[in-house]
Design a protein around this motif. Structure first.
Motif, PDB file in Angstrom:
ATOM      1  N   ASN A 553       0.865  -1.173   0.000  1.00 54.31           N
ATOM      2  CA  ASN A 553       0.000   0.000   0.000  1.00 54.31           C
ATOM      3  C   ASN A 553       0.905   1.227   0.000  1.00 54.31           C
ATOM      4  O   ASN A 553       1.765   1.369   0.870  1.00 54.31           O
ATOM      5  CB  ASN A 553      -0.902  -0.003   1.240  1.00 54.31           C
ATOM      6  CG  ASN A 553      -1.643   1.310   1.422  1.00 54.31           C
ATOM      7  OD1 ASN A 553      -1.158   2.207   2.100  1.00 54.31           O
ATOM      8  ND2 ASN A 553      -2.808   1.424   0.820  1.00 54.31           N
ATOM      9  N   ILE A 554       0.734   2.101  -1.005  1.00 54.98           N
ATOM     10  CA  ILE A 554       1.587   3.296  -1.131  1.00 54.98           C
ATOM     11  C   ILE A 554       0.688   4.520  -1.175  1.00 54.98           C
ATOM     12  O   ILE A 554      -0.309   4.554  -1.914  1.00 54.98           O
ATOM     13  CB  ILE A 554       2.447   3.253  -2.411  1.00 54.98           C
ATOM     14  CG1 ILE A 554       3.220   1.941  -2.502  1.00 54.98           C
ATOM     15  CG2 ILE A 554       3.418   4.423  -2.436  1.00 54.98           C
ATOM     16  CD1 ILE A 554       2.638   0.963  -3.469  1.00 54.98           C
ATOM     17  N   LYS A 555       1.049   5.541  -0.409  1.00 54.86           N
ATOM     18  CA  LYS A 555       0.301   6.792  -0.399  1.00 54.86           C
ATOM     19  C   LYS A 555       1.239   7.950  -0.707  1.00 54.86           C
ATOM     20  O   LYS A 555       2.371   7.989  -0.212  1.00 54.86           O
ATOM     21  CB  LYS A 555      -0.355   7.023   0.968  1.00 54.86           C
ATOM     22  CG  LYS A 555      -1.432   6.017   1.328  1.00 54.86           C
ATOM     23  CD  LYS A 555      -1.980   6.286   2.726  1.00 54.86           C
ATOM     24  CE  LYS A 555      -3.047   5.254   3.108  1.00 54.86           C
ATOM     25  NZ  LYS A 555      -3.531   5.464   4.490  1.00 54.86           N
ATOM     26  N   ILE A 556       0.760   8.876  -1.537  1.00 45.59           N
ATOM     27  CA  ILE A 556       1.463  10.142  -1.746  1.00 45.59           C
ATOM     28  C   ILE A 556       0.469  11.268  -1.536  1.00 45.59           C
ATOM     29  O   ILE A 556      -0.745  11.078  -1.694  1.00 45.59           O
ATOM     30  CB  ILE A 556       2.107  10.242  -3.153  1.00 45.59           C
ATOM     31  CG1 ILE A 556       1.042  10.141  -4.250  1.00 45.59           C
ATOM     32  CG2 ILE A 556       3.187   9.202  -3.341  1.00 45.59           C
ATOM     33  CD1 ILE A 556       1.578  10.445  -5.640  1.00 45.59           C
ATOM     34  N   TYR A 557       0.996  12.451  -1.202  1.00 44.06           N
ATOM     35  CA  TYR A 557       0.131  13.569  -0.850  1.00 44.06           C
ATOM     36  C   TYR A 557       0.506  14.804  -1.657  1.00 44.06           C
ATOM     37  O   TYR A 557       1.684  15.021  -1.986  1.00 44.06           O
ATOM     38  CB  TYR A 557       0.239  13.874   0.649  1.00 44.06           C
ATOM     39  CG  TYR A 557      -0.206  12.728   1.520  1.00 44.06           C
ATOM     40  CD1 TYR A 557      -1.541  12.597   1.893  1.00 44.06           C
ATOM     41  CD2 TYR A 557       0.703  11.768   1.948  1.00 44.06           C
ATOM     42  CE1 TYR A 557      -1.957  11.534   2.687  1.00 44.06           C
ATOM     43  CE2 TYR A 557       0.302  10.708   2.740  1.00 44.06           C
ATOM     44  CZ  TYR A 557      -1.032  10.589   3.105  1.00 44.06           C
ATOM     45  OH  TYR A 557      -1.443   9.534   3.880  1.00 44.06           O
ATOM     46  N   GLU A 558      -0.496  15.605  -1.946  1.00 38.96           N
ATOM     47  CA  GLU A 558      -0.288  16.839  -2.696  1.00 38.96           C
ATOM     48  C   GLU A 558       0.683  17.746  -1.948  1.00 38.96           C
ATOM     49  O   GLU A 558       0.554  17.973  -0.742  1.00 38.96           O
ATOM     50  CB  GLU A 558      -1.630  17.547  -2.896  1.00 38.96           C
ATOM     51  CG  GLU A 558      -1.562  18.753  -3.810  1.00 38.96           C
ATOM     52  CD  GLU A 558      -2.944  19.344  -4.065  1.00 38.96           C
ATOM     53  OE1 GLU A 558      -3.081  20.098  -5.031  1.00 38.96           O
ATOM     54  OE2 GLU A 558      -3.873  19.038  -3.291  1.00 38.96           O
ATOM     55  N   ILE A 565       4.622   3.764   2.859  1.00 40.05           N
ATOM     56  CA  ILE A 565       4.521   2.395   2.349  1.00 40.05           C
ATOM     57  C   ILE A 565       4.223   1.453   3.511  1.00 40.05           C
ATOM     58  O   ILE A 565       4.842   1.545   4.583  1.00 40.05           O
ATOM     59  CB  ILE A 565       5.830   1.972   1.654  1.00 40.05           C
ATOM     60  CG1 ILE A 565       6.107   2.880   0.458  1.00 40.05           C
ATOM     61  CG2 ILE A 565       5.770   0.516   1.209  1.00 40.05           C
ATOM     62  CD1 ILE A 565       7.470   2.688  -0.150  1.00 40.05           C
ATOM     63  N   LYS A 566       3.280   0.554   3.275  1.00 37.57           N
ATOM     64  CA  LYS A 566       2.979  -0.508   4.241  1.00 37.57           C
ATOM     65  C   LYS A 566       2.688  -1.792   3.474  1.00 37.57           C
ATOM     66  O   LYS A 566       2.207  -1.760   2.335  1.00 37.57           O
ATOM     67  CB  LYS A 566       1.754  -0.141   5.093  1.00 37.57           C
ATOM     68  CG  LYS A 566       1.991   0.963   6.095  1.00 37.57           C
ATOM     69  CD  LYS A 566       0.694   1.370   6.789  1.00 37.57           C
ATOM     70  CE  LYS A 566       0.163   0.268   7.683  1.00 37.57           C
ATOM     71  NZ  LYS A 566      -1.030   0.729   8.452  1.00 37.57           N
ATOM     72  N   TYR A 583      11.393  -4.944   4.695  1.00 41.30           N
ATOM     73  CA  TYR A 583      11.206  -4.367   3.361  1.00 41.30           C
ATOM     74  C   TYR A 583      12.554  -4.407   2.634  1.00 41.30           C
ATOM     75  O   TYR A 583      13.582  -4.006   3.200  1.00 41.30           O
ATOM     76  CB  TYR A 583      10.756  -2.905   3.440  1.00 41.30           C
ATOM     77  CG  TYR A 583       9.386  -2.681   4.018  1.00 41.30           C
ATOM     78  CD1 TYR A 583       8.251  -2.852   3.241  1.00 41.30           C
ATOM     79  CD2 TYR A 583       9.232  -2.270   5.341  1.00 41.30           C
ATOM     80  CE1 TYR A 583       6.984  -2.623   3.764  1.00 41.30           C
ATOM     81  CE2 TYR A 583       7.976  -2.043   5.877  1.00 41.30           C
ATOM     82  CZ  TYR A 583       6.852  -2.228   5.084  1.00 41.30           C
ATOM     83  OH  TYR A 583       5.604  -2.003   5.605  1.00 41.30           O
ATOM     84  N   GLY A 584      12.550  -4.858   1.399  1.00 46.09           N
ATOM     85  CA  GLY A 584      13.761  -4.820   0.580  1.00 46.09           C
ATOM     86  C   GLY A 584      13.651  -3.720  -0.461  1.00 46.09           C
ATOM     87  O   GLY A 584      12.727  -3.724  -1.284  1.00 46.09           O
ATOM     88  N   LEU A 681       6.471   2.801   6.507  1.00 41.51           N
ATOM     89  CA  LEU A 681       7.811   3.226   6.100  1.00 41.51           C
ATOM     90  C   LEU A 681       7.618   4.526   5.326  1.00 41.51           C
ATOM     91  O   LEU A 681       6.813   4.586   4.389  1.00 41.51           O
ATOM     92  CB  LEU A 681       8.415   2.151   5.197  1.00 41.51           C
ATOM     93  CG  LEU A 681       9.903   2.212   4.881  1.00 41.51           C
ATOM     94  CD1 LEU A 681      10.715   1.872   6.118  1.00 41.51           C
ATOM     95  CD2 LEU A 681      10.226   1.219   3.758  1.00 41.51           C
ATOM     96  N   ARG A 682       8.317   5.561   5.727  1.00 46.07           N
ATOM     97  CA  ARG A 682       8.118   6.860   5.080  1.00 46.07           C
ATOM     98  C   ARG A 682       9.392   7.245   4.328  1.00 46.07           C
ATOM     99  O   ARG A 682      10.477   7.260   4.908  1.00 46.07           O
ATOM    100  CB  ARG A 682       7.753   7.923   6.105  1.00 46.07           C
ATOM    101  CG  ARG A 682       7.424   9.267   5.491  1.00 46.07           C
ATOM    102  CD  ARG A 682       6.871  10.235   6.516  1.00 46.07           C
ATOM    103  NE  ARG A 682       5.466   9.984   6.804  1.00 46.07           N
ATOM    104  CZ  ARG A 682       4.731  10.761   7.596  1.00 46.07           C
ATOM    105  NH1 ARG A 682       5.273  11.810   8.188  1.00 46.07           N
ATOM    106  NH2 ARG A 682       3.463  10.482   7.807  1.00 46.07           N
TER     107      ARG A 682
END
Length: 686
Positions: A553-558, A565-566, A583-584, A681-682
């Motif tokens: 699951n990946i999120k990005i913001y304006e 990432i999770k 995470y690799g 993970l940011r």
């Protein structure tokens, strides 16, 4: 009486002298030929080599044997310079100048040399000057080419008009090459005009090319042996030219196969069959290189160029090869050039991909704008990959812009991928078979890009493809499904690999390429009914297995320069145990020369760590709690770019609740172990 005899003798001597001068000329006078208002003046003195061309006693051209060249036995050689050791002849050799009617013949000679003699012959008639170079060669078949050079420095020429009707202003430090050969639209002219306020010169000949250098104030027309050039002197007239607009040009000698794209007199792109590739039977192959043994075709094969209206077809063929024929097809219409590669294959189903390559070296492009609106500056030694596919933020564009001060190119097609390399000054555009490229030429306009999302995240429908994170067109890292590693009922398992690997190493994989499906879902993140970001779920799924789904699951913001990432994972029931191990993340060790692990104690200033240099091989291991030491919490992993003598520049920072970080520089890999995988993970990009 004696005085009278002396007077008679003096008169007789003067008369004889006048008669001799009239008959034989003054041996000390400079050699001159004249025709009406025109005059050509040479010099018998070997130290003075310039030949000056006048109209109404105003100099209109200068001929210098140092600027004239011949190609003999594979080498270009200048003809004469008094103190030179690189010319065919110099001050140690002999020179003679002869005038025969309206002809001047300047000869340099030395019987011990080859060629033993070079003659520069000027003939003036009917307001025209013909200009010829010939010689005595031991092997005449090795006499390959002539370069007729002349200078126009300080002679007030305003512009030149090439045989293709390109108008070149006599200003700046540019150089312009006109290449004879095959062109669309067609041209049959063989003359170049030089225009000043007082004079117009029409320079004609069977040119193979012409090089006009404004920097050196010189022109060099290239011709084959035995060819002359003619310079006709006219009064200036108004030239009504129909602007040529776009043209595509290739030399008749396909062994040097560059195809040049012009907008009027300005070269705007270069196509080279060595840069073009096809993928056939699983291998990428370049199309043509004359002396190459790695290309599909080379100098031992057959080649032809055909022009049909505004279409140019370049064909390489050999019936003994597979493919037996490749055709590069250009079609010029409505300010656009379409570009297509096709061929004859024994198994058309094995023709998998085309790479359309072109070069933009020294053509003054400042920047490129990818289909994702990433702005790439044409500078430095970086390379940038744009990957088509599934992306956040969403994009539906299929065009790349190339922008200079004079021109904007809109390059469009159904791209799979684009690789722009300022380092090599080339672009490679990947498409499927039967797809064409279209290059539209426009006047540059101001592009207003809204870069609301500094980061972009992409994947593709290909089952093996992971997740790629970009900052302004540059990939900073990727997450591979192979390096997503879990504990599954006590067994350590990778998320994904091939069916063969699964068979060879039982219980080492959760899924393989053949027993799972890749699903990507994109949704908007909203706040008060306004989109403030995007969320992408990339999962590998098999509902019939104990582990039914694993992914990211990946999120990005304006206006935020970070991505969260999770892992996402789902099992058949609660009796199936599945827990992430780490995470690799893959990174470019050549781009990020240094790494730094930031611990909790650094925040208080107790420890000062310097960046650790990435070795080509090596391993660094950092744990929050190391044996025999007090626990020192890991806050972040920072990646730095080498700035030479300056302090390394931080480019990426990865934050999380880490228990351990392992760097594997040999494999361009970092493994991040988390204390709690429920926390994200940011990834920050500076």
């Amino acid at each position: 009486m004696s005085k009278n005899l002396s007077k008679i003798g003096a008169v007789f001597f003067v008369a004889i002298t006048i008669i001799l001068l009239l008959v034989y000329g003054n041996p000390n006078a400079p050699p001159i030929i004249e025709d009406g208002k025109l005059k050509l003046v040479a010099d018998k003195d070997i130290k003075n080599s310039n030949i000056n061309f006048f109209k109404n006693n105003d100099k209109i051209l200068i001929f210098d044997p140092f600027r004239m060249q011949i190609k003999y036995k594979g080498e270009f050689k200048r003809i004469f310079e008094y103190a030179s050791n690189i010319t065919l002849f110099n001050g140690n050799d002999s020179k003679k100048v002869e005038v025969e009617g309206n002809k001047i013949i300047i000869t340099y000679f030395n019987d011990q040399k080859d060629p033993s003699e070079i003659r520069i012959i000027f003939d003036m008639n009917n307001n025209s000057l013909t200009y010829k170079i010939e010689g005595n060669f031991s092997n005449l078949t090795k006499f390959e080419q002539i370069i007729y050079g002349y200078s126009f420095g300080s002679l007030n020429y305003k512009e030149f008009i090439t045989p293709s009707d390109d108008v070149i202003k006599n200003e700046g430090n540019e150089s312009y090459t006109w290449q004879a050969g095959i062109q669309i639209p067609k041209t049959s002219k063989n003359e170049q005009l030089m225009i000043s306020n007082e004079t117009m010169l029409n320079v004609s000949g069977n040119f193979t090319s012409i090089w006009n250098s404004l920097r050196y104030q010189m022109s060099w027309p290239y011709v084959n042996p035995n060819e002359t050039i003619t310079i006709k002197v006219q009064e200036p007239v108004k030239i009504n030219l129909t602007k040529t607009g776009l043209s595509l040009r290739i030399g008749e000698n396909l062994n040097a196969p560059l195809i040049e794209f012009y907008n009027e007199s300005k070269k705007i792109l270069i196509f080279d069959p060595f840069r073009m590739q096809i993928k056939y039977e699983g291998e990428f192959k370049r199309i043509f290189g004359y002396a190459s043994n790695i290309t599909l075709f080379n100098g031992n094969d057959s080649k032809k160029v055909e022009v049909e209206g505004n279409k140019m077809i370049i064909t390489y063929f050999n019936d003994q090869k597979d493919p037996s024929e490749i055709r590069i097809i250009f079609d010029l219409n409505n300010n656009s050039l379409t570009y297509k590669i096709e061929g004859n294959f024994s198994n058309l189903t094995k023709f998998e991909q085309i790479i359309y390559g072109y070069s933009f070296g020294s053509l003054n492009y400042k920047e490129f704008i990818t289909p994702s609106d990433d702005v790439i500056k044409n500078e430095g030694n970086e390379s940038y990959t744009w990957q088509a596919g599934i992306q956040i933020p969403k994009t539906s564009k299929n065009e790349q812009l190339m922008i200079s001060n004079e021109t904007m190119l809109n390059v469009s097609g159904n791209f799979n991928k684009i690789w722009n390399a300022p380092m090599y000054q080339v672009s490679y555009l990947y498409v499927n078979p039967n797809e064409t490229l279209t290059i539209k030429v426009q006047e540059p306009i101001k592009i207003n890009l809204t870069q609301n999302y500094p980061l972009t995240v992409s994947t593709s429908s290909t089952i093996s493809d992971g997740i790629h994170i970009y900052k302004n067109g540059t990939q900073i890292l990727s997450l591979s499904p192979w390096e997503a590693i879990f504990k599954h009922d006590g067994r350590t398992q990778n998320l994904l690999n091939t069916k063969k690997y699964d068979e060879n190493y039982p219980n080492k994989l959760i899924f393989n390429y053949n027993n799972s499906e890749k699903i990507t879902k994109i949704s908007e993140i909203k706040q008060n009914n306004k989109t403030i970001g995007y969320e992408m779920n990339v999962s590998w799924i098999n509902e019939s297995m104990d582990v039914q789904e694993v992914g990211f699951n990946i999120k990005i913001y304006e206006n935020k320069s970070y991505a969260e990432i999770k892992y996402i994972y789902r099992t058949k029931n609660a009796y199936v145990n599945l827990d992430p191990l780490f995470y690799g993340i893959s990174f470019d060790k050549n781009k990020f020369k240094y790494v730094k692990v930031v611990r909790d104690s650094e925040i208080t200033g107790n420890i000062k760590r310097n960046p650790v240099e990435n070795e080509k091989k090596g391993y660094l291991n950092f744990a929050g709690c190391e044996q025999g030491k007090a626990c020192d919490k890991i806050i972040a992993d920072q990646w730095f770019i080498d700035k030479g003598d300056k302090t390394p520049e931080k480019a990426v920072e990865i934050n999380g609740n880490f228990s351990r970080i392992e760097h594997y520089f040999t494999y361009n890999l970092v493994r991040f172990y988390m204390n709690d995988f429920k926390e994200p993970l940011r990834i920050y990009a500076e």
